[in-house]
Design a protein around this motif. Structure first.
Motif, PDB file in Angstrom:
ATOM      1  N   UNK A 129       0.825  -1.202   0.000  1.00 21.11           N
ATOM      2  CA  UNK A 129       0.000   0.000   0.000  1.00 21.11           C
ATOM      3  C   UNK A 129       0.862   1.256   0.000  1.00 21.11           C
ATOM      4  N   UNK A 130       1.915   1.238   0.811  1.00 17.44           N
ATOM      5  CA  UNK A 130       2.783   2.399   0.887  1.00 17.44           C
ATOM      6  C   UNK A 130       3.480   2.678  -0.443  1.00 17.44           C
ATOM      7  N   UNK A 131       3.892   1.616  -1.093  1.00 17.75           N
ATOM      8  CA  UNK A 131       4.544   1.772  -2.403  1.00 17.75           C
ATOM      9  C   UNK A 131       3.567   2.401  -3.389  1.00 17.75           C
ATOM     10  N   UNK A 132       2.354   1.873  -3.391  1.00 17.81           N
ATOM     11  CA  UNK A 132       1.376   2.398  -4.343  1.00 17.81           C
ATOM     12  C   UNK A 132       1.106   3.874  -4.081  1.00 17.81           C
ATOM     13  N   UNK A 133       1.067   4.216  -2.800  1.00 15.64           N
ATOM     14  CA  UNK A 133       0.822   5.624  -2.476  1.00 15.64           C
ATOM     15  C   UNK A 133       1.956   6.520  -2.988  1.00 15.64           C
ATOM     16  N   UNK A 134       3.176   6.123  -2.752  1.00 16.65           N
ATOM     17  CA  UNK A 134       4.342   6.905  -3.185  1.00 16.65           C
ATOM     18  C   UNK A 134       4.304   7.132  -4.695  1.00 16.65           C
ATOM     19  N   UNK A 135       4.024   6.061  -5.438  1.00 18.48           N
ATOM     20  CA  UNK A 135       4.046   6.163  -6.902  1.00 18.48           C
ATOM     21  C   UNK A 135       2.820   6.916  -7.428  1.00 18.48           C
ATOM     22  N   UNK A 136       1.699   6.679  -6.771  1.00 17.91           N
ATOM     23  CA  UNK A 136       0.470   7.365  -7.185  1.00 17.91           C
ATOM     24  C   UNK A 136       0.599   8.863  -7.002  1.00 17.91           C
ATOM     25  N   UNK A 137       1.162   9.231  -5.878  1.00 18.19           N
ATOM     26  CA  UNK A 137       1.314  10.658  -5.595  1.00 18.19           C
ATOM     27  C   UNK A 137       2.326  11.285  -6.551  1.00 18.19           C
ATOM     28  N   UNK A 138       3.392  10.553  -6.863  1.00 15.57           N
ATOM     29  CA  UNK A 138       4.383  11.093  -7.795  1.00 15.57           C
ATOM     30  C   UNK A 138       3.856  11.187  -9.214  1.00 15.57           C
ATOM     31  N   UNK A 139       2.930  10.323  -9.547  1.00 13.45           N
ATOM     32  CA  UNK A 139       2.378  10.316 -10.895  1.00 13.45           C
ATOM     33  C   UNK A 139       1.469  11.513 -11.134  1.00 13.45           C
ATOM     34  N   UNK A 140       0.695  11.852 -10.098  1.00 17.12           N
ATOM     35  CA  UNK A 140      -0.258  12.944 -10.273  1.00 17.12           C
ATOM     36  C   UNK A 140      -0.461  13.660  -8.943  1.00 17.12           C
ATOM     37  N   UNK A 141       0.502  14.472  -8.591  1.00 14.46           N
ATOM     38  CA  UNK A 141       0.463  15.119  -7.281  1.00 14.46           C
ATOM     39  C   UNK A 141      -0.718  16.062  -7.109  1.00 14.46           C
ATOM     40  N   UNK A 142      -1.086  16.838  -8.109  1.00 14.07           N
ATOM     41  CA  UNK A 142      -2.196  17.784  -7.889  1.00 14.07           C
ATOM     42  C   UNK A 142      -3.504  17.102  -7.504  1.00 14.07           C
ATOM     43  N   UNK A 143      -3.625  15.828  -7.889  1.00 17.49           N
ATOM     44  CA  UNK A 143      -4.851  15.096  -7.559  1.00 17.49           C
ATOM     45  C   UNK A 143      -5.068  15.018  -6.046  1.00 17.49           C
ATOM     46  N   UNK A 144      -3.991  15.101  -5.273  1.00 15.42           N
ATOM     47  CA  UNK A 144      -4.063  14.837  -3.827  1.00 15.42           C
ATOM     48  C   UNK A 144      -3.777  16.100  -3.037  1.00 15.42           C
ATOM     49  N   UNK A 145      -4.712  16.412  -2.169  1.00 14.09           N
ATOM     50  CA  UNK A 145      -4.608  17.619  -1.356  1.00 14.09           C
ATOM     51  C   UNK A 145      -4.904  17.284   0.097  1.00 14.09           C
ATOM     52  N   UNK A 146      -4.668  18.237   0.956  1.00 15.93           N
ATOM     53  CA  UNK A 146      -5.013  18.054   2.365  1.00 15.93           C
ATOM     54  C   UNK A 146      -6.480  17.691   2.538  1.00 15.93           C
ATOM     55  N   UNK A 147      -7.306  18.145   1.596  1.00 17.51           N
ATOM     56  CA  UNK A 147      -8.737  17.893   1.724  1.00 17.51           C
ATOM     57  C   UNK A 147      -9.145  16.479   1.325  1.00 17.51           C
ATOM     58  N   UNK A 148      -8.345  15.847   0.480  1.00 20.99           N
ATOM     59  CA  UNK A 148      -8.808  14.521   0.027  1.00 20.99           C
ATOM     60  C   UNK A 148      -7.793  13.404   0.277  1.00 20.99           C
ATOM     61  N   UNK A 149      -6.697  13.760   0.930  1.00 22.80           N
ATOM     62  CA  UNK A 149      -5.651  12.741   1.108  1.00 22.80           C
ATOM     63  C   UNK A 149      -6.171  11.508   1.830  1.00 22.80           C
TER      64      UNK A 149
END
Lengths: 727, 727
Positions: free
Chosen positions: B480-500
């Motif tokens: 899960x942690x790996x997926x999060x790291x790569x997901x966030x690096x792939x599309x950082x704007x998608x993730x914000x304090x509001x939806x993390x």
């Protein structure tokens, strides 16, 4: 085996004498000679006569002698008070006359009648002589006369005969069976002994909780102890101890103190001590025959501080002196702080000088004595008190100074030549048992006969022979060591470097009625067991005491214990069941207990080490630690259950796993780890650990390679190895 | 419960979408609409066409897409290379055309024919778009066109669809079951994605022994590994990893290094990486695409020291560049000392500048490239290297600088504004796993999604987005942690304090096909489990980590774990058996493992404490420690035996009882003691221990009273208490 001279001498001694006594010249035989006097023969026992003006304590000892003779031979002598004109005397054949010079009108008459030469003992402290004399009394052709120079001289003469007849001083306290004989004789020249080397020889019951206290509570009370103190040490207990002391020719006692008060626990205690013949004292920290902390806690008010509370304390001491006045006492002088701590006074030396001056004034007042030097007094140079002495504190010349060991059996020092001409002389306070830091030791016997001889022969040489007092903790199970201390103090010249090793075989022979070879084997067991236990006190053992890697130290230590254990087991099997309880208490228990405890700690060390090496065999040692921990309890339980529970609680002392200097509240097992045996260790199924090394351990290589770690090297790979399965 | 806005948003997201994908906008539906394009419906699957000049990696991904569609629907699409004039096309109905702009003649023809607007992706790194287009090819009325701006753009488009259809990237690596659907549709407007936030996103397999190595050795080799290195990491292993990376839209890899050499282990490794579409690199300490220590150990001669051995090392690097030349690579520059240690040169900075200068000359020579900035290069400011940088070392502007965390997930620093205008930009090297002091952590997942977001959102903000590389240890079980790291690096704007906080529920939904409430519960389990494990790394747990006396800390810690465990058990029971292996690997195992280990250590602490208090209940906790120690193995064994042993060895990592920083060679149980329960403790059968205190302990009173010990007080009685049975 080549025997050196003292070995030959000691083995020879065993073969040449069938009298099982330690340290004295013998006058008893079991076969008659033309001149021998019959104590018991052909079913007839010689009557024992005293006079009614004799010391009651001598009367008691004579009664015990009569019982002892009965126990040895099956025949009880008549015991009676007579006068030189008693009608009975004519019909009695050849009687035994017992009495104290200057006290027994019977003996004085005999001496007067026969011109018996008593010059060798007359006026000599505790001396005695015996002899077959003709016509001691009109109408009596022949008698065996036992004469003491004073009360205890006579008592010691009687118990000396008891021991030679076959009754160990420990017949009750260690269940040593009486060695029976159908007939008892004494040689016409009799036995004798001059004044003992050491004038006051005694024991200090100390730190008597849990073992002695719990045992005495069960055996001598209804379970609650004395009303005011809760102490179980009443006269039923103490009279058994007084008898033991006298049978060993001791004369002095410091009673249990920490939760007891000798005079308060039982009002008969002090009276009976004097009745039996024991000189009472108090411990080094309890002045003026009053107990601290218990008696002060009950009856004192305000602080135990002479600077601020001297009026109260002065009166407290007056009361102590008044109470002791009727009895034979040796007064402890000076003062320590509460709880056996140093005085809090800023100028301790001048404070102490004032205290002693006041105490001596009290003694003069109470005893109505203008010469205070006529009242025996003692001052113990224990701990900081010795420091005051070194700093210039001077003690009145007639007060005996007690020099002390370091709590661990090493005498700090003895009086210098310039300190030896004091009228009060010097003495020794010595420890077989300790409560104190760095650690208590109070479980099993760790004093070595040889070491005690080495330390106390110096006391003889340096004239510190006025008082010898031994801290014996719970008394049991230090039987052999106690006997050695008192025996040596009673007659020091008897023991030399050439014959000191004969003590233990003589002791083993007397206690277990052994042949020479077995006695030598038991002596070897005891000498080695105390050596092993003294090498490191059991309380100090831990999992790293003995090296597990170098010189096979731990292996050799365990092999040593196993040899003793095998040897003791072999002797035990040979003994009759009547002797096994004594053998267990005196020999087999300490050997098994020491072996078990050592095995447990070594096994714990191996467990810990092998866990650190990722070796599955660590788990076998975890099991062994648990097994030995249980075995330790089983041995304790065996001690408590033999002889229908006679010694229940006497092995209550905790001794496994100290958390600090004081005894643990409960035995706890050394921590053990376990290695996960269900998976392979990372380096594979096998690792080589060369003997004498710790092997690779859980670290892939030596951990010491990391010791130079710096911030810049935080992620050092220096200890990395290749994974298993790789080249 | 009052939901804050992001919670509402995330729950809403769960309800509004039945497509189980994480982080992307969705274009897949399972119900047709009037305009939707049928991928599979009524038992018919749209054929998938590429052209033969397409990248082989795209061909492979398209083949996987076809298989995925079959796995989801039961219907396998036809997959073929076609040209715009292929006869088949006329009969194919509505096909799916897949291709890469400028590479696929098919796609170029379609774009040309339809004037499809590809301006949004053209020239954009790894961008893609899809669309339903009319008349893409003569004779084809309608098609779904999947267009990548480059090779990985196309590949990511394909795997994006796979995920949306119901195939987790972890279908093989964590046995996440395919979520089946009878029909698959896409919306006519399709999906699209621009260039990822981070250009190079990848993983570093590191410290891969024992788990990953042993597992791969069993699963991918005949048991011996590669001839020269013994490494099991051949192309059979790596291609499975390449596919996983691509499915998560990662593109970059540092291969296993400590006992492996990527190019030596299997000559196909580097070729296949490029074939699949993975940019290869080497770890921060392995310059010029050659492995250290293994490859240097095999082929280098002399010391790994450029000061004394520069000729040999220079040629070693030339060979590395030559070997890498045909493939997409990102060169690690500079040099560290042997064993990942600092350079030994006294003037490290000037030495490094010379090294980098030489390396760049090698690259220009080998690539026949006059402009070295065209060759991607990286320099990692790890440990002491960052110190050199802070001291003034300057790095050529086009080399990407990797900023690092402190090994524990806390970024040391990010580029300052003045450091951000470098052409090479900046990146991040981050740890989920560590071998190093003060202690390794490499057992189970301790990285928290929230913490990683907090640290890496700063990287985005500070423009450290050229490279993100994650040290993942053995890869599993950090899924899960790996997926999060790569997901966030792939599309950082998608993730914000509001939806993390929606990430974990989305992940749980996709992996286990859960309803919203259960997904939220699993998210809570995972967030709390990683929180508990991050609070104190499991490797750092010991028997005193959590207070046993204050604030009920240990109780509360265990209660927290128990709640997670109960929750996970409840979810597990609800899941079909096909989902339980994935649930075990991803959720239930770490929860049980963390709970068990914590319970074991807390129980060890209670055991030790209660032993020190002479409390018999210590023994229950000794038993519990042993039970938990076994349970720990049982959990490991369960991991190894599920699915017929598919993951055998993957939990080989030792993790119980560290002796120093490095992993222990074997798990060993925390030491436990036992209290002798067969006899009473000295103070009696009961002692009161007030909550929040250690109680009286084995010491009769507080041991701290002894801390003021001086020589004069050596025999202090200050901690003495009255014996039991006394007042």
């Amino acid at each position: 085996m080549i025997l050196v001279s003292w070995q030959r001498a000691s083995i020879l001694a065993l073969f040449c004498s069938s009298v099982y006594a330690i340290g004295q010249s013998t006058c008893v035989t079991f076969q008659p000679s033309s001149s021998s006097f019959s104590v018991v023969s052909n079913g007839a026992a010689a009557p024992i006569y005293l006079s009614s003006d004799e010391w009651p304590g001598v009367q008691l000892a004579a009664s015990n002698l009569a019982s002892d003779i009965q126990n040895v031979t099956g025949h009880k002598p008549q015991l009676a008070n007579v006068t030189s004109t008693s009608a009975d005397l004519k019909k009695s054949g050849t009687p035994i006359f017992v009495g104290t010079l200057g006290k027994s009108s019977l003996i004085d008459t005999i001496v007067n009648n026969t011109k018996l030469d008593v010059s060798a003992i007359e006026g000599q402290w505790e001396a005695f002589m015996t002899k077959v004399v003709s016509n001691p009394i009109p109408g009596v052709d022949k008698a065996y006369v036992i004469v003491g120079a004073d009360k205890r001289g006579t008592i010691f003469a009687l118990y000396d005969h008891s021991e030679q007849f076959g009754v160990s001083p420990w017949y009750w306290w260690a269940d040593v069976p009486v060695t029976t004989h159908p007939n008892l004789f004494v040689t016409p020249s009799g036995c004798s002994h001059g004044a003992p080397t050491v004038k006051y020889r005694g024991l200090f019951l100390n730190d008597e909780q849990p073992a002695l206290t719990n045992w005495a509570m069960e055996k001598f009370t209804n379970g609650t102890g004395a009303p005011l103190t809760g102490s179980p040490f009443n006269h039923v207990f103490y009279t058994k101890l007084f008898e033991l002391l006298l049978r060993m020719k001791a004369n002095y006692l410091w009673p249990a103190q920490w939760a007891s008060a000798f005079n308060v626990d039982d009002p008969q205690n002090q009276f009976l001590a004097d009745f039996y013949g024991i000189v009472m004292g108090t411990s080094h920290e309890e002045p003026m025959m009053r107990s601290i902390p218990v008696e002060w806690g009950l009856f004192g008010t305000g602080p135990w501080d002479y600077t601020t509370n001297n009026k109260t304390i002065y009166q407290f001491w007056v009361d102590g002196a008044e109470r002791a006045k009727p009895y034979e006492s040796l007064f402890t002088m000076a003062m320590r702080g509460d709880g056996d701590l140093p005085l809090s006074a800023t100028d301790a030396i001048s404070s102490l000088e004032q205290i002693v001056s006041d105490q001596r004034q009290i003694l003069m007042n109470v005893f109505n004595e203008t010469n205070v030097t006529n009242i025996p007094q003692m001052w113990c140079l224990y701990q900081e008190v010795k420091g005051y002495y070194d700093e210039g504190l001077r003690v009145p010349d007639d007060i005996t100074l007690l020099w002390t060991d370091d709590n661990w059996g090493n005498m700090r020092r003895y009086p210098l030549p310039s300190e030896r001409n004091r009228t009060g002389g010097a003495g020794v306070y010595y420890h077989y048992d300790l409560v104190g830091d760095p650690r208590d030791y109070k479980w099993i016997q760790t004093a070595q006969v040889s070491k005690v001889f080495e330390q106390l022969s110096l006391a003889v040489d340096r004239q510190a022979t006025r008082i010898w007092i031994l801290n014996v903790g719970d008394l049991k199970p230090y039987e052999m060591g106690i006997e050695w201390f008192l025996t040596y103090g009673y007659d020091s010249p008897r023991w030399t470097l050439d014959n000191i090793t004969s003590f233990t075989p003589l002791w083993a022979t007397r206690e277990f009625d052994l042949d020479a070879a077995d006695a030598q084997e038991v002596a070897s067991i005891m000498n080695n067991a105390t050596r092993f236990l003294a090498r490191r006190k059991p309380e100090f053992l831990n999992s790293t005491t003995f090296s597990l890697t170098d010189y096979r130290e731990a292996d050799n230590v365990l092999a040593g214990w196993k040899a003793l254990n095998d040897s003791a087991a072999r002797i035990n099997t040979k003994l009759s069941s009547s002797k096994q309880p004594a053998f267990f208490q005196l020999v087999f228990h300490p050997v098994q207990a020491g072996y078990t405890l050592t095995d447990m700690w070594v096994s714990a060390g191996i467990n810990n080490m092998r866990a650190s090496q990722a070796r599955v065999s660590a788990n076998d040692y975890a099991d062994r630690v648990e097994e030995m921990f249980d075995r330790d309890w089983e041995l304790e339980n065996e001690y408590h259950t033999i002889l229908d529970g006679k010694w229940d609680h006497m092995m209550d002392q905790t001794h496994v796993m100290y958390y600090y200097w004081q005894q643990p509240m409960q035995n706890t097992m050394p921590p053990v780890s376990r290695v996960q045996a269900k998976k392979n260790a990372l380096p594979g199924v096998m690792r080589i650990v060369p003997e004498g090394t710790l092997g690779a351990g859980q670290a892939t290589t030596s951990t010491s390679a990391r010791s130079g770690t710096t911030a810049a090297r935080r992620r050092s790979r220096s200890t990395r190895t290749r994974p298993a399965g790789s080249r």
